[in-house]
Structure formats: C-alpha cells, structure tokens
Motif scaffolding. Structure first.
Motif, PDB file in Angstrom:
ATOM      1  N   ASP A  52       0.824  -1.203   0.000  1.00 29.07           N
ATOM      2  CA  ASP A  52       0.000   0.000   0.000  1.00 29.07           C
ATOM      3  C   ASP A  52       0.862   1.259   0.000  1.00 29.07           C
ATOM      4  O   ASP A  52       0.573   2.221  -0.716  1.00 29.07           O
ATOM      5  CB  ASP A  52      -0.942   0.021   1.212  1.00 29.07           C
ATOM      6  N   GLU A  53       1.908   1.246   0.801  1.00 25.99           N
ATOM      7  CA  GLU A  53       2.804   2.400   0.854  1.00 25.99           C
ATOM      8  C   GLU A  53       3.468   2.640  -0.498  1.00 25.99           C
ATOM      9  O   GLU A  53       3.572   3.776  -0.956  1.00 25.99           O
ATOM     10  CB  GLU A  53       3.877   2.194   1.924  1.00 25.99           C
ATOM     11  N   GLU A  54       3.899   1.560  -1.134  1.00 24.89           N
ATOM     12  CA  GLU A  54       4.554   1.666  -2.436  1.00 24.89           C
ATOM     13  C   GLU A  54       3.572   2.198  -3.479  1.00 24.89           C
ATOM     14  O   GLU A  54       3.918   3.082  -4.280  1.00 24.89           O
ATOM     15  CB  GLU A  54       5.101   0.300  -2.873  1.00 24.89           C
ATOM     16  N   LEU A  55       2.352   1.718  -3.455  1.00 26.21           N
ATOM     17  CA  LEU A  55       1.335   2.193  -4.395  1.00 26.21           C
ATOM     18  C   LEU A  55       1.042   3.673  -4.168  1.00 26.21           C
ATOM     19  O   LEU A  55       0.920   4.452  -5.123  1.00 26.21           O
ATOM     20  CB  LEU A  55       0.054   1.361  -4.245  1.00 26.21           C
ATOM     21  N   LEU A  56       0.936   4.071  -2.917  1.00 26.15           N
ATOM     22  CA  LEU A  56       0.684   5.471  -2.591  1.00 26.15           C
ATOM     23  C   LEU A  56       1.823   6.366  -3.081  1.00 26.15           C
ATOM     24  O   LEU A  56       1.591   7.437  -3.652  1.00 26.15           O
ATOM     25  CB  LEU A  56       0.491   5.628  -1.082  1.00 26.15           C
ATOM     26  N   LYS A  57       3.064   5.923  -2.909  1.00 31.04           N
ATOM     27  CA  LYS A  57       4.215   6.691  -3.391  1.00 31.04           C
ATOM     28  C   LYS A  57       4.155   6.860  -4.901  1.00 31.04           C
ATOM     29  O   LYS A  57       4.413   7.938  -5.436  1.00 31.04           O
ATOM     30  CB  LYS A  57       5.534   5.995  -3.018  1.00 31.04           C
ATOM     31  N   ARG A  58       3.821   5.762  -5.598  1.00 30.08           N
ATOM     32  CA  ARG A  58       3.739   5.821  -7.058  1.00 30.08           C
ATOM     33  C   ARG A  58       2.641   6.793  -7.499  1.00 30.08           C
ATOM     34  O   ARG A  58       2.809   7.539  -8.455  1.00 30.08           O
ATOM     35  CB  ARG A  58       3.472   4.441  -7.634  1.00 30.08           C
ATOM     36  N   MET A  59       1.519   6.743  -6.810  1.00 33.84           N
ATOM     37  CA  MET A  59       0.411   7.624  -7.165  1.00 33.84           C
ATOM     38  C   MET A  59       0.791   9.078  -6.926  1.00 33.84           C
ATOM     39  O   MET A  59       0.470   9.963  -7.727  1.00 33.84           O
ATOM     40  CB  MET A  59      -0.849   7.255  -6.357  1.00 33.84           C
ATOM     41  N   GLN A  60       1.489   9.353  -5.821  1.00 34.96           N
ATOM     42  CA  GLN A  60       1.905  10.725  -5.508  1.00 34.96           C
ATOM     43  C   GLN A  60       2.946  11.215  -6.520  1.00 34.96           C
ATOM     44  O   GLN A  60       2.919  12.366  -6.929  1.00 34.96           O
ATOM     45  CB  GLN A  60       2.462  10.792  -4.096  1.00 34.96           C
ATOM     46  N   GLN A  61       3.849  10.335  -6.933  1.00 34.17           N
ATOM     47  CA  GLN A  61       4.852  10.704  -7.914  1.00 34.17           C
ATOM     48  C   GLN A  61       4.204  10.982  -9.268  1.00 34.17           C
ATOM     49  O   GLN A  61       4.590  11.896  -9.973  1.00 34.17           O
ATOM     50  CB  GLN A  61       5.904   9.615  -8.048  1.00 34.17           C
ATOM     51  N   SER A  63       1.110  12.028  -9.833  1.00 38.41           N
ATOM     52  CA  SER A  63       0.313  13.264  -9.824  1.00 38.41           C
ATOM     53  C   SER A  63       1.207  14.488  -9.680  1.00 38.41           C
ATOM     54  O   SER A  63       0.854  15.584 -10.074  1.00 38.41           O
ATOM     55  CB  SER A  63      -0.731  13.238  -8.710  1.00 38.41           C
ATOM     56  N   GLY A  64       2.376  14.308  -9.100  1.00 41.24           N
ATOM     57  CA  GLY A  64       3.285  15.443  -8.899  1.00 41.24           C
ATOM     58  C   GLY A  64       4.008  15.859 -10.171  1.00 41.24           C
ATOM     59  O   GLY A  64       4.386  16.996 -10.338  1.00 41.24           O
ATOM     60  N   SER A  65       4.154  14.944 -11.120  1.00 40.66           N
ATOM     61  CA  SER A  65       4.884  15.262 -12.346  1.00 40.66           C
ATOM     62  C   SER A  65       3.979  15.839 -13.415  1.00 40.66           C
ATOM     63  O   SER A  65       4.444  16.262 -14.446  1.00 40.66           O
ATOM     64  CB  SER A  65       5.583  14.003 -12.881  1.00 40.66           C
ATOM     65  N   ALA A  66       2.698  15.857 -13.182  1.00 37.57           N
ATOM     66  CA  ALA A  66       1.752  16.350 -14.209  1.00 37.57           C
ATOM     67  C   ALA A  66       1.674  17.850 -14.243  1.00 37.57           C
ATOM     68  O   ALA A  66       1.956  18.576 -13.407  1.00 37.57           O
ATOM     69  CB  ALA A  66       0.364  15.771 -13.946  1.00 37.57           C
TER      70      ALA A  66
END
Length: 66
Positions: A52-61, A63-66
């Motif tokens: 879950d933590e890894e998925l959350l990090k990926r999702m944040q990364q 959305s942050g690059s858009a």
C-alpha cells in the motif's frame, strides 16, 4: 485463544486436579497453531502495508509530475 483451547482440550467436568498428558499435548498443539497463525497474519499484514505504501508513493509521484 485461552478459551478456545480450553474448550477444545479440557472436559467441562474435571476428574483430577492436574491436566492429563493428553490434555497437555492437546493444549500445547492448540496454542502452537494459534501462534503460527498469528505470526503468518502479522507477516501478511506487513506485506500488504508495504504494498500500500509503495502504491501510494507511485500515485503521488505520478500526480506530482503532471
């Protein structure tokens, strides 16, 4: 665990003040099974939490690059 193993291994009407060998073996196995399951569940929950933590990090990364 205490109640479940007691119900499973010790008859409701005590015949002796000490546990029989069979009752002791039953209780030992019952407790061992509970501890094994507890350990397995802990490992699985830790694994799921890390995923879950890894998925959350990926999702944040993402959305942050858009």
């Amino acid at each position: 665990m205490t109640q479940a193993c007691h119900r499973k291994c010790v008859p409701p009407l005590y015949k002796e003040s000490e546990l029989s060998k069979g009752e002791c073996v039953c209780l030992d196995r019952c407790v061992a099974k509970y501890l094994e399951v507890h350990e397995r569940m802990g490992k699985k929950l830790t694994e799921l939490s890390l995923q879950d933590e890894e998925l959350l990090k990926r999702m944040q990364q993402g959305s942050g690059s858009a």
